[in-house]
Design an enzyme around this catalytic site. Sequence first.
Site, PDB file in Angstrom:
ATOM      1  N   SER A 192       2.282 -10.841  16.213  1.00 43.06           N
ATOM      2  CA  SER A 192       3.475 -10.006  16.191  1.00 43.06           C
ATOM      3  C   SER A 192       3.043  -8.547  16.150  1.00 43.06           C
ATOM      4  CB  SER A 192       4.361 -10.348  14.985  1.00 43.06           C
ATOM      5  OG  SER A 192       3.625 -10.333  13.773  1.00 43.06           O
TER       6      SER A 192
ATOM      7  N   ALA B 126      12.137   5.273   4.302  1.00 44.86           N
ATOM      8  CA  ALA B 126      12.355   5.323   2.857  1.00 44.86           C
ATOM      9  C   ALA B 126      13.828   5.563   2.549  1.00 44.86           C
ATOM     10  CB  ALA B 126      11.501   6.435   2.240  1.00 44.86           C
TER      11      ALA B 126
ATOM     12  N   ASP C 108      10.153   2.046   0.693  1.00 43.78           N
ATOM     13  CA  ASP C 108       9.561   3.196   0.007  1.00 43.78           C
ATOM     14  C   ASP C 108      10.652   4.012  -0.662  1.00 43.78           C
ATOM     15  OD1 ASP C 108       7.010   2.531   0.887  1.00 43.78           O
ATOM     16  OD2 ASP C 108       7.278   3.636   2.764  1.00 43.78           O
TER      17      ASP C 108
ATOM     18  N   PHE D 194      -3.438   8.027   5.287  1.00 46.33           N
ATOM     19  CA  PHE D 194      -2.458   6.973   5.052  1.00 46.33           C
ATOM     20  C   PHE D 194      -3.022   5.885   4.145  1.00 46.33           C
ATOM     21  CE2 PHE D 194      -0.008   3.162   6.277  1.00 46.33           C
ATOM     22  CZ  PHE D 194       1.264   3.633   5.998  1.00 46.33           C
TER      23      PHE D 194
ATOM     24  N   HIS E 205      -0.620  -9.608  12.588  1.00 42.50           N
ATOM     25  CA  HIS E 205       0.517  -8.703  12.747  1.00 42.50           C
ATOM     26  C   HIS E 205      -0.051  -7.299  12.912  1.00 42.50           C
ATOM     27  CE1 HIS E 205       4.651  -7.213  12.175  1.00 42.50           C
ATOM     28  NE2 HIS E 205       4.123  -6.268  11.406  1.00 42.50           N
TER      29      HIS E 205
END
Length: 286
Positions: free
Chosen positions: A4, A40, A97, A204, A254
């Site tokens: 995916s 978020a 988030d 990140f 994924h």
Amino acid sequence: MRISFEFFPPRTAQGRTNLARTAARLHAAGPEFFSVTYGAGGSTRDRTFETVQTLCDAGFGTAPHLSWGDDDAAAIDRRIADYLEMGVSRLVALRGDIPPGPGSQPKVRYAEELVAHVRECFGDGLQIEVGCYPEIHPNAPSPDADIAFLKRKVDAGANSCITQYFYNPDSYFFFVDQCRERGIAVPIVAGIMPITNYEGLTRFSDNCGAEIPRWIRLRLEAYRDDADSLRAFGEEVVTDLCAKLLGGGAPGLHFYTLNRAPPTLAILRRLNLLQDTQPVQRVAET
């Protein structure tokens, strides 16, 4: 073995056009679904909806991310009903988030509540994915507590789990063993982040708690001004990771695509996982 791909909702009409082309290219891998993230606090609510609509209209199996955000149960139900009308059969249920910045902190409603609500109101017709963290959620008080949170999501009705990305396969296999020992029997699909740059990945990763092993980080830093070498090294590292995961029994991959096809396609090609299928014709590639 399932594959995916994850997208984020584009901000512009051109971005949506580009994403449709990206999806058409990735469709050659025969993905089970494309997922679309939810910002978020529900900040991308409308753009997520529009992106899901575009992908569904093109004939792609699509799984919207969904979290409570500022919505109440009635708003969640309306959004799910709209998705069902589009032909959506899968959701990714998340806590989401917490929006950054000053001001009052929003009430946190966890994914287990969302999973339970979907099951209560919509029955078993929707496949529900939830997130998990082989290297421990950054807000979890302990590894055991983190697995206990996951168990509650599964017990509430989640069908399978998608992990945060990682680069140490041992962390995944140990995590799966721990989950099985605690009675979590659903598939745990490995989340994969292709490596395409140094600064963005390290920033990140530091924020979300995904560890970049020291040997990888040092080589990425050495290649930070050499795009070709960084790309080649990243492909090799992530391809090797995927091969070890699949060889060790991972039920699927994924890919966090960042809305780009080439890095993910390069890895799939090296894994011999591309199929000789034509892109969906309703999405034009130019």
